[in-house]
Motif scaffolding. Structure first.
Motif, PDB file in Angstrom:
ATOM      1  N   GLY A 141       0.787  -1.216   0.000  1.00 31.27           N
ATOM      2  CA  GLY A 141       0.000   0.000   0.000  1.00 31.27           C
ATOM      3  C   GLY A 141       0.822   1.268   0.000  1.00 31.27           C
ATOM      4  N   ASP A 142       2.097   1.215  -0.424  1.00 30.80           N
ATOM      5  CA  ASP A 142       2.949   2.392  -0.421  1.00 30.80           C
ATOM      6  C   ASP A 142       3.900   2.329  -1.613  1.00 30.80           C
ATOM      7  OD1 ASP A 142       4.303   4.673   0.182  1.00 30.80           O
ATOM      8  OD2 ASP A 142       5.379   3.850   1.893  1.00 30.80           O
ATOM      9  N   VAL A 154      -3.779  -1.304  -7.667  1.00 34.99           N
ATOM     10  CA  VAL A 154      -2.694  -2.272  -7.574  1.00 34.99           C
ATOM     11  C   VAL A 154      -1.573  -1.625  -6.765  1.00 34.99           C
ATOM     12  CG1 VAL A 154      -1.677  -1.516  -9.773  1.00 34.99           C
ATOM     13  CG2 VAL A 154      -1.037  -3.748  -8.832  1.00 34.99           C
ATOM     14  N   ALA A 155      -0.923  -2.417  -5.934  1.00 37.23           N
ATOM     15  CA  ALA A 155       0.228  -1.922  -5.176  1.00 37.23           C
ATOM     16  C   ALA A 155       1.308  -2.988  -5.193  1.00 37.23           C
ATOM     17  CB  ALA A 155      -0.162  -1.581  -3.747  1.00 37.23           C
ATOM     18  N   PHE A 156       2.525  -2.565  -4.983  1.00 39.41           N
ATOM     19  CA  PHE A 156       3.659  -3.476  -5.002  1.00 39.41           C
ATOM     20  C   PHE A 156       4.163  -3.650  -3.583  1.00 39.41           C
ATOM     21  CE2 PHE A 156       3.207  -1.537  -9.049  1.00 39.41           C
ATOM     22  CZ  PHE A 156       3.439  -2.549  -9.957  1.00 39.41           C
ATOM     23  N   ALA A 157       4.011  -4.852  -3.056  1.00 35.15           N
ATOM     24  CA  ALA A 157       4.495  -5.132  -1.705  1.00 35.15           C
ATOM     25  C   ALA A 157       6.018  -5.045  -1.673  1.00 35.15           C
ATOM     26  CB  ALA A 157       4.029  -6.516  -1.265  1.00 35.15           C
ATOM     27  N   TYR A 181      -3.419  -7.046  -5.101  1.00 32.36           N
ATOM     28  CA  TYR A 181      -4.659  -6.357  -5.467  1.00 32.36           C
ATOM     29  C   TYR A 181      -5.675  -6.460  -4.334  1.00 32.36           C
ATOM     30  CZ  TYR A 181      -2.377  -7.400  -9.904  1.00 32.36           C
ATOM     31  OH  TYR A 181      -1.452  -7.536 -10.909  1.00 32.36           O
ATOM     32  N   PRO A 182      -6.517  -5.430  -4.144  1.00 31.94           N
ATOM     33  CA  PRO A 182      -7.516  -5.489  -3.080  1.00 31.94           C
ATOM     34  C   PRO A 182      -8.762  -6.285  -3.451  1.00 31.94           C
ATOM     35  CG  PRO A 182      -7.624  -3.376  -4.185  1.00 31.94           C
ATOM     36  CD  PRO A 182      -6.459  -4.104  -4.781  1.00 31.94           C
ATOM     37  N   ASP A 183      -8.938  -6.611  -4.744  1.00 31.71           N
ATOM     38  CA  ASP A 183     -10.092  -7.407  -5.162  1.00 31.71           C
ATOM     39  C   ASP A 183      -9.803  -8.029  -6.525  1.00 31.71           C
ATOM     40  OD1 ASP A 183     -10.746  -5.359  -7.170  1.00 31.71           O
ATOM     41  OD2 ASP A 183     -11.499  -4.197  -5.478  1.00 31.71           O
ATOM     42  N   GLU A 185     -11.527  -7.927  -9.272  1.00 33.48           N
ATOM     43  CA  GLU A 185     -11.773  -7.038 -10.401  1.00 33.48           C
ATOM     44  C   GLU A 185     -10.540  -6.181 -10.703  1.00 33.48           C
ATOM     45  OE1 GLU A 185     -13.741  -7.421  -7.811  1.00 33.48           O
ATOM     46  OE2 GLU A 185     -15.504  -8.401  -8.703  1.00 33.48           O
ATOM     47  N   SER A 186      -9.866  -5.707  -9.647  1.00 37.64           N
ATOM     48  CA  SER A 186      -8.639  -4.931  -9.860  1.00 37.64           C
ATOM     49  C   SER A 186      -7.554  -5.796 -10.477  1.00 37.64           C
ATOM     50  CB  SER A 186      -8.153  -4.352  -8.525  1.00 37.64           C
ATOM     51  OG  SER A 186      -8.990  -3.320  -8.067  1.00 37.64           O
ATOM     52  N   ARG A 187      -7.455  -7.024 -10.007  1.00 37.53           N
ATOM     53  CA  ARG A 187      -6.444  -7.929 -10.579  1.00 37.53           C
ATOM     54  C   ARG A 187      -6.690  -8.164 -12.062  1.00 37.53           C
ATOM     55  NH1 ARG A 187      -5.780 -14.302  -9.397  1.00 37.53           N
ATOM     56  NH2 ARG A 187      -3.609 -14.551 -10.021  1.00 37.53           N
ATOM     57  N   ASP A 188      -7.940  -8.426 -12.435  1.00 42.55           N
ATOM     58  CA  ASP A 188      -8.263  -8.660 -13.843  1.00 42.55           C
ATOM     59  C   ASP A 188      -7.946  -7.428 -14.687  1.00 42.55           C
ATOM     60  OD1 ASP A 188      -9.167 -11.150 -13.102  1.00 42.55           O
ATOM     61  OD2 ASP A 188     -11.288 -10.583 -13.073  1.00 42.55           O
ATOM     62  N   TYR A 189      -8.302  -6.252 -14.163  1.00 39.82           N
ATOM     63  CA  TYR A 189      -8.062  -5.019 -14.905  1.00 39.82           C
ATOM     64  C   TYR A 189      -6.569  -4.797 -15.144  1.00 39.82           C
ATOM     65  CZ  TYR A 189      -7.682  -0.043 -15.933  1.00 39.82           C
ATOM     66  OH  TYR A 189      -7.356   1.167 -16.514  1.00 39.82           O
ATOM     67  N   TRP A 190      -5.768  -4.893 -14.061  1.00 39.20           N
ATOM     68  CA  TRP A 190      -4.359  -4.565 -14.191  1.00 39.20           C
ATOM     69  C   TRP A 190      -3.573  -5.640 -14.918  1.00 39.20           C
ATOM     70  CZ3 TRP A 190      -3.044   0.121 -14.131  1.00 39.20           C
ATOM     71  CH2 TRP A 190      -3.697   1.048 -13.326  1.00 39.20           C
ATOM     72  N   GLN A 191      -4.041  -6.869 -14.916  1.00 38.69           N
ATOM     73  CA  GLN A 191      -3.354  -7.892 -15.715  1.00 38.69           C
ATOM     74  C   GLN A 191      -3.541  -7.625 -17.205  1.00 38.69           C
ATOM     75  OE1 GLN A 191      -4.295 -11.868 -14.457  1.00 38.69           O
ATOM     76  NE2 GLN A 191      -3.183 -11.651 -12.543  1.00 38.69           N
ATOM     77  N   ARG A 192      -4.581  -6.882 -17.550  1.00 34.36           N
ATOM     78  CA  ARG A 192      -4.758  -6.479 -18.947  1.00 34.36           C
ATOM     79  C   ARG A 192      -3.975  -5.214 -19.282  1.00 34.36           C
ATOM     80  NH1 ARG A 192     -10.223  -7.384 -17.533  1.00 34.36           N
ATOM     81  NH2 ARG A 192     -10.579  -5.117 -17.526  1.00 34.36           N
TER      82      ARG A 192
END
Length: 338
Positions: A141-142, A154-157, A181-183, A185-192
């Motif tokens: 988250g940072d 999307v965030a990078f741990a 990803y927090p959900d 839907e976000s994962r699907d979006y950012w993988q595209r």
């Protein structure tokens, strides 16, 4: 561009970070720009900065955030369940974060926190000494990258190891991990939409930086000073963040750990959640604070024996999803940088 010293000279007594330890930024400007360029739809807004929405606010992190205000928003820690949904074979890297699970029954945390404070045992670092305070943490988250419409995140741990002496000197090692990803839907979006170079942040290897001399104020042990340090006057959300900051910076002695628990017991709003498992698989006990006004929940997980803080998280309440987290994986005294 203003440097840290020039900024502090201008601010002088109104500098909110004048007594704070300033750690180096987790990301270099170059790395952050690379990640921003990999985003198809850059962020066009930032969340207002609030004390309860940040795990740690340092001058280094703030400088990076200012330089990249158009593409990133920095938020704090997260809250309830420990599972992470792994990527299926052959898929792009990254996991969906699941809130830490706890029982639905809740009651005022005061009596349970006082009971825990009365029975604490030594932590592994108690009654030991060393030149450096060592902390190994994992944070998500940072910063967080958000789509232009504000829906997908999307965030990078990263994993950070810090060795810091009483004069502030030492070393920090940061390893960038896979995106999270927090959900779904976000994962699907950012993988595209996330380009490969941003999808594999750990490829460049760990970044090692020396820590400069710093006036590292000693951790107070008396209730009055601790109450001030934990910003109790601002309420449970601010206290949660400050507890996380204290445990991520100091090796907190048993007597002080007990006093912190007793202070938390007197702060209105904390609810006892009982036994939980943190993201590192450790058993703990948890308390939460629901900040309905700002649609977020703070979660603190403590070791049930030593009272050490294991994790601090923030959760959005509606829709329910992770905002950010910090897990303290190890804390110790040591004489060596390794």
């Amino acid at each position: 561009m203003f440097g840290e010293e020039r900024t502090r000279t201008l601010l002088k007594p109104i500098d909110p970070a004048r007594h704070s330890t300033i750690a180096p930024p987790r990301l270099s400007v170059h790395d952050l720009i690379d990640r921003a360029e990999a985003i198809a739809e850059p962020v066009a807004h930032r969340r207002p900065a609030r004390p309860t929405r940040r795990l740690v606010l340092t001058a280094g992190t703030l400088a990076v955030a200012i330089g990249a205000a158009a593409i990133a928003q920095t938020i704090g820690t997260s809250s309830p369940d420990t599972s992470e949904t792994a990527s299926p074979p052959g898929a792009d890297p990254g996991v969906v974060l699941v809130p830490v699970a706890y029982g639905s029954a809740a009651r005022d945390a005061g009596s349970q926190l006082r009971a825990l404070a009365s029975r604490l045992v030594d932590a592994q670092y108690d009654n030991r000494t060393g030149r450096y305070m060592y902390h190994h943490t994992k944070t998500w988250g940072d910063p967080v990258m958000t789509s232009a419409d504000g829906r997908y995140h999307v965030a990078f741990a990263d994993e950070t190891k810090v060795w810091q002496a009483a004069d502030g000197t030492g070393e920090q090692v940061t390893i960038q991990l896979e995106p999270q990803y927090p959900d779904q839907e976000s994962r699907d979006y950012w993988q595209r939409n996330l380009k490969p170079k941003a999808a594999a942040p750990a490829a460049s290897g760990p970044a090692r930086v020396p820590l400069p001399p710093l006036d590292l104020a000693p951790l107070p042990s008396e209730r009055t000073e601790l109450t001030e340090l934990l910003k109790v006057r601002f309420g449970a959300g601010a206290v949660s963040k400050e507890v996380s900051t204290v445990y991520g910076r100091y090796l907190v002695p048993r007597r002080t750990r007990a006093e912190i628990l007793r202070i938390l017991a007197d702060v209105p709003g904390f609810r006892w959640r009982g036994q939980v498992t943190d993201r590192a698989g450790r058993k703990g006990v948890a308390i939460t604070f629901d900040d309905r006004e700002h649609n977020q929940q703070s979660l603190l997980i403590f070791d049930p024996n030593s009272g050490e803080l294991l994790a601090h998280e923030l959760l959005a309440l509606s829709p329910v999803r992770i905002s950010a987290y910090q897990v303290i994986l190890a804390a110790a005294w040591t004489d060596r940088l390794n």
